[in-house]
Scaffold this active site. Structure first.
Site, short mmCIF file in Angstrom:
data_model
loop_
_atom_site.label_atom_id
_atom_site.label_comp_id
_atom_site.label_asym_id
_atom_site.label_seq_id
_atom_site.Cartn_x
_atom_site.Cartn_y
_atom_site.Cartn_z
N ASP A 50 -3.10 -3.70 -5.71
CA ASP A 50 -2.99 -3.25 -4.10
C ASP A 50 -2.39 -2.01 -4.16
OD1 ASP A 50 -4.27 -5.33 -2.93
OD2 ASP A 50 -2.44 -6.37 -2.84
N LYS A 72 -6.93 -0.21 -0.63
CA LYS A 72 -6.97 0.96 0.23
C LYS A 72 -6.74 0.46 1.56
CE LYS A 72 -8.68 4.51 -2.65
NZ LYS A 72 -10.02 4.50 -3.30
N MET A 186 4.61 -6.21 8.44
CA MET A 186 3.77 -5.49 8.98
C MET A 186 4.03 -5.50 10.56
SD MET A 186 0.40 -6.91 7.03
CE MET A 186 0.86 -8.68 7.03
N1 SAH Z 1 2.44 -10.15 -0.18
C1 SAH Z 1 3.29 -9.26 0.07
C2 SAH Z 1 3.31 -9.01 1.56
C3 SAH Z 1 1.88 -8.02 2.01
S1 SAH Z 1 1.89 -7.69 3.55
C4 SAH Z 1 4.75 -9.73 -0.07
O1 SAH Z 1 5.02 -11.11 -0.31
O2 SAH Z 1 5.92 -9.10 0.18
C5 SAH Z 1 2.63 -6.02 3.52
C6 SAH Z 1 3.93 -6.09 4.24
O3 SAH Z 1 4.91 -6.47 3.36
C7 SAH Z 1 4.40 -4.76 4.51
O4 SAH Z 1 3.73 -4.28 5.93
C8 SAH Z 1 5.98 -4.79 4.83
O5 SAH Z 1 6.10 -5.69 6.10
C9 SAH Z 1 6.11 -5.78 3.80
N2 SAH Z 1 6.58 -5.29 2.39
C10 SAH Z 1 5.97 -5.12 1.32
N3 SAH Z 1 6.87 -4.39 0.58
C11 SAH Z 1 7.92 -4.04 1.22
C12 SAH Z 1 9.18 -3.25 0.64
N4 SAH Z 1 9.11 -2.94 -0.50
N5 SAH Z 1 9.85 -2.88 1.61
C13 SAH Z 1 9.87 -3.32 2.86
N6 SAH Z 1 8.83 -4.16 3.40
C14 SAH Z 1 7.47 -4.39 2.38
#
Ligand code: SAH
Length: 274
Positions: A50, A72, A186
């Site tokens: 991803d 993407k 998100m």
């Molecule tokens: N599977 C991922 C989430 C994917 S959805 C997990 O478990 O973390 C994508 C969302 O995750 C982003 O919009 C944001 O809200 C959050 N996110 C992912 N990486 C992040 C980071 N390094 N810092 C802050 N928020 C993050």
């Protein structure tokens, strides 16, 4: 190649050709990768990743592994998701060891469940490896205990975005009453609607709120605000995704626990790279 430690009684699983491993890569900082994820990177023939997976983590793969970008942004999400699942099936049917590498945890807002259902239906063997999810990492790196005795005994993970790009259908009253600490994924795009819904559902407009963007990365930023002011201040400060929104009284503990900013400040003073 980084060696894996030998741990008695815990042999590293063998990645069988024709199988798919759904693996969480954590929130960004490569140090938060699991050893199972490293084991997967060392054996995979194809890595389907991803956009949120850090390039420094992808660099740990075997040099001959095929790299396939799946995450993407934009486009029709449902069609895109079907394409990714079909790609996994196709690569596995070619006899490859397929590593599906996702940001954070594959089963937390990662659509890992949807991909696993397709693999199960197609009879393709798979394994699921959790990763450190953005909420857990973002709270820790912002100095906000996810739970804290006397402050909150529960927390909720929610998404600010459903698959049509709308604010999701959430029972805001129940959520407001039941979860003193909210970790919103998100949520940046719909922050005005989300904060208004929470305040209408009974949360205080003055409730401590923190927005952690690029959590765990060298350019991590934390904006401290209140529920009522969060949307406007985030826009004014130009906060960029990925960002995690934390709402709850525990956010106030940051005043004593913001270790990462202190560390980053010290690194700046001494000129050390983070
Ligand atoms: N599977 C991922 C989430 C994917 S959805 C997990 O478990 O973390 C994508 C969302 O995750 C982003 O919009 C944001 O809200 C959050 N996110 C992912 N990486 C992040 C980071 N390094 N810092 C802050 N928020 C993050």
């Amino acid at each position: 190649m980084i060696p894996l430690p030998e741990i008695e009684g815990a042999p590293w699983p063998e990645f069988k050709p024709g199988s798919v491993w759904l693996v969480g890569a954590g929130p960004g900082d490569p140090g938060l990768l699991t050893l199972h994820a490293l084991n997967a990177l060392r054996q995979a023939d194809a890595v389907v990743y991803d956009a949120l997976v850090d390039p420094r983590i992808l660099a740990l793969r075997r040099p001959e592994a095929e790299l396939v970008e799946a995450g993407k942004r934009g486009g029709r999400p449902s069609a895109k998701q079907a394409d990714i699942s079909l790609k996994l099936v196709e690569l596995a049917r070619r006899g490859l060891r397929v590593l599906r590498l996702k940001g954070g945890d594959p089963f937390v807002f990662g659509r890992g469940g949807e991909e696993a259902l397709v693999l199960a239906a197609e009879g393709i063997p798979f394994r699921v490896t959790p990763g450190i999810t953005a909420a857990v990492a973002g709270l820790a790196y912002a100095g906000i205990p996810a739970t804290h005795r006397g402050i909150n005994a529960s927390l909720a993970f929610l998404t600010g975005h459903d698959q049509n790009g709308e604010t999701p259908a959430i029972d805001w009253e129940a959520l407001s009453r039941g979860a003193p600490m909210l970790a919103i994924y998100m949520g940046l795009g719909h922050l005005p609607e989300i904060s208004a819904a929470l305040i209408r559902a009974g949360r205080s407009p003055e409730e401590p709120t923190a927005i952690v963007s690029n959590a765990t990365l060298p350019h991590q930023k934390v904006l401290e605000t209140t529920l009522a002011r969060a949307a406007q201040e985030a826009a004014q400060a130009g906060i960029e995704p990925p960002a995690l929104i934390c709402v709850g009284p525990g956010v106030a503990l940051r005043r004593f626990l913001a270790w990462r900013e202190e560390e980053m400040g010290r690194e700046e003073e001494t000129g050390a790279a983070s």
